[in-house]
Design a protein around this motif. Sequence first.
Motif, short mmCIF file in Angstrom:
data_model
loop_
_atom_site.label_atom_id
_atom_site.label_comp_id
_atom_site.label_asym_id
_atom_site.label_seq_id
_atom_site.Cartn_x
_atom_site.Cartn_y
_atom_site.Cartn_z
N PRO A 164 10.94 2.36 -1.95
CA PRO A 164 9.96 2.90 -0.99
C PRO A 164 10.57 3.05 0.40
CG PRO A 164 9.35 0.68 -1.68
CD PRO A 164 10.54 1.06 -2.48
N GLN A 165 10.12 4.07 1.09
CA GLN A 165 10.61 4.33 2.45
C GLN A 165 9.93 3.44 3.48
OE1 GLN A 165 9.78 8.50 2.81
NE2 GLN A 165 11.50 9.09 1.51
N TRP A 166 8.69 3.08 3.24
CA TRP A 166 7.95 2.22 4.16
C TRP A 166 8.15 0.76 3.75
CZ3 TRP A 166 4.35 3.75 8.07
CH2 TRP A 166 4.25 5.12 8.26
N ARG A 167 7.94 -0.15 4.70
CA ARG A 167 8.07 -1.58 4.44
C ARG A 167 6.69 -2.17 4.08
NH1 ARG A 167 13.19 -4.39 5.45
NH2 ARG A 167 14.48 -2.80 6.39
N TYR A 168 6.28 -1.88 2.84
CA TYR A 168 5.03 -2.44 2.33
C TYR A 168 5.27 -3.90 1.97
CZ TYR A 168 4.47 2.58 1.39
OH TYR A 168 4.43 3.94 1.50
N ILE A 169 4.21 -4.69 1.89
CA ILE A 169 4.36 -6.07 1.45
C ILE A 169 4.77 -6.09 -0.01
CG2 ILE A 169 3.14 -8.23 1.02
CD1 ILE A 169 1.52 -7.60 3.61
N ALA A 170 4.06 -5.37 -0.84
CA ALA A 170 4.38 -5.27 -2.26
C ALA A 170 3.87 -3.94 -2.78
CB ALA A 170 3.77 -6.42 -3.05
N THR A 171 4.52 -3.42 -3.83
CA THR A 171 4.12 -2.15 -4.41
C THR A 171 4.15 -2.23 -5.93
OG1 THR A 171 6.33 -1.16 -4.64
CG2 THR A 171 5.26 -0.95 -2.49
N PHE A 172 3.55 -1.23 -6.55
CA PHE A 172 3.65 -1.05 -8.00
C PHE A 172 4.49 0.19 -8.23
CE2 PHE A 172 2.12 0.90 -11.95
CZ PHE A 172 2.47 -0.11 -12.83
N ASP A 173 5.49 0.07 -9.12
CA ASP A 173 6.39 1.17 -9.41
C ASP A 173 5.70 2.24 -10.25
OD1 ASP A 173 8.58 2.82 -9.90
OD2 ASP A 173 9.44 1.49 -11.41
N THR B 163 -4.52 1.85 6.02
CA THR B 163 -4.86 2.08 4.62
C THR B 163 -4.09 1.14 3.71
OG1 THR B 163 -5.17 4.40 5.18
CG2 THR B 163 -5.02 3.87 2.85
N LEU B 164 -2.82 0.87 4.04
CA LEU B 164 -1.96 0.00 3.24
C LEU B 164 -1.28 -1.00 4.17
CD1 LEU B 164 -0.31 2.74 0.99
CD2 LEU B 164 -2.11 1.13 0.32
N ASP B 165 -0.85 -2.11 3.62
CA ASP B 165 -0.24 -3.17 4.41
C ASP B 165 1.25 -2.92 4.58
OD1 ASP B 165 -2.65 -4.78 4.66
OD2 ASP B 165 -2.45 -5.05 2.50
N VAL B 166 1.62 -2.53 5.80
CA VAL B 166 3.01 -2.22 6.14
C VAL B 166 3.40 -3.07 7.33
CG1 VAL B 166 4.55 -0.40 6.96
CG2 VAL B 166 2.72 0.16 5.36
N ASP B 167 4.59 -3.67 7.26
CA ASP B 167 5.11 -4.46 8.37
C ASP B 167 6.63 -4.32 8.39
OD1 ASP B 167 4.71 -6.68 10.49
OD2 ASP B 167 6.24 -7.50 9.14
N GLY B 168 7.19 -4.02 9.53
CA GLY B 168 8.63 -3.80 9.65
C GLY B 168 9.48 -4.98 9.22
N GLY B 169 8.93 -6.17 9.22
CA GLY B 169 9.69 -7.36 8.84
C GLY B 169 9.65 -7.68 7.35
#
Length: 168
Positions: A31-40, A79-85
């Motif tokens: 993923p391009q964004w830094r999501y906490i977790a994703t589903f492939d 909308t989604l949980d994104v954090d640069g860290g």
Amino acid sequence: MTTKTAWPFGADADRDDPLTALRIPVTGTHPQWRYIATFDRDSEARPTDAEAAMLASFIDEYKTHWFNEHYQQKLAERTLDVDGGCNTTIFHKWGDGDWSYRRGSWQYGPFWVPVSPRLRNGDLDHKSLPPHTLAQTMDRIRTIADDKPMKRWIDWKAARTEVFGGEA
């Protein structure tokens, strides 16, 4: 006439996937964004409703542990949980009771842990883990070294028997 709001994630996350309504981004393996977790999105199987609840809870546990209340409220406005860290955790489902994960930062070693079914017990020179349920995969993520899962994770699951079925 209804107007759709702008989708900031472009093609990186699937806007109309049912998991998105649970704040679970559906992305590719990088993923391009830094999501906490994703589903492939390329998984061979989809999460059940119970597994989707576990994925959402996994994300909530991360937010509760790492972010203060003010920042959690700011995340809730998105909308989604994104954090640069964040070092995004990507979950992949091979089939019933067969899950793996990877981290967005991984560059070496196996692509998935546990490795894909076609690589298990093969001729490769690495230890092959058996299939893991989603709960076992999450426990592995929340374990340091080869010990048991962290206490905070065990306590989180124990307080959410409706999601984790009393598995602590």
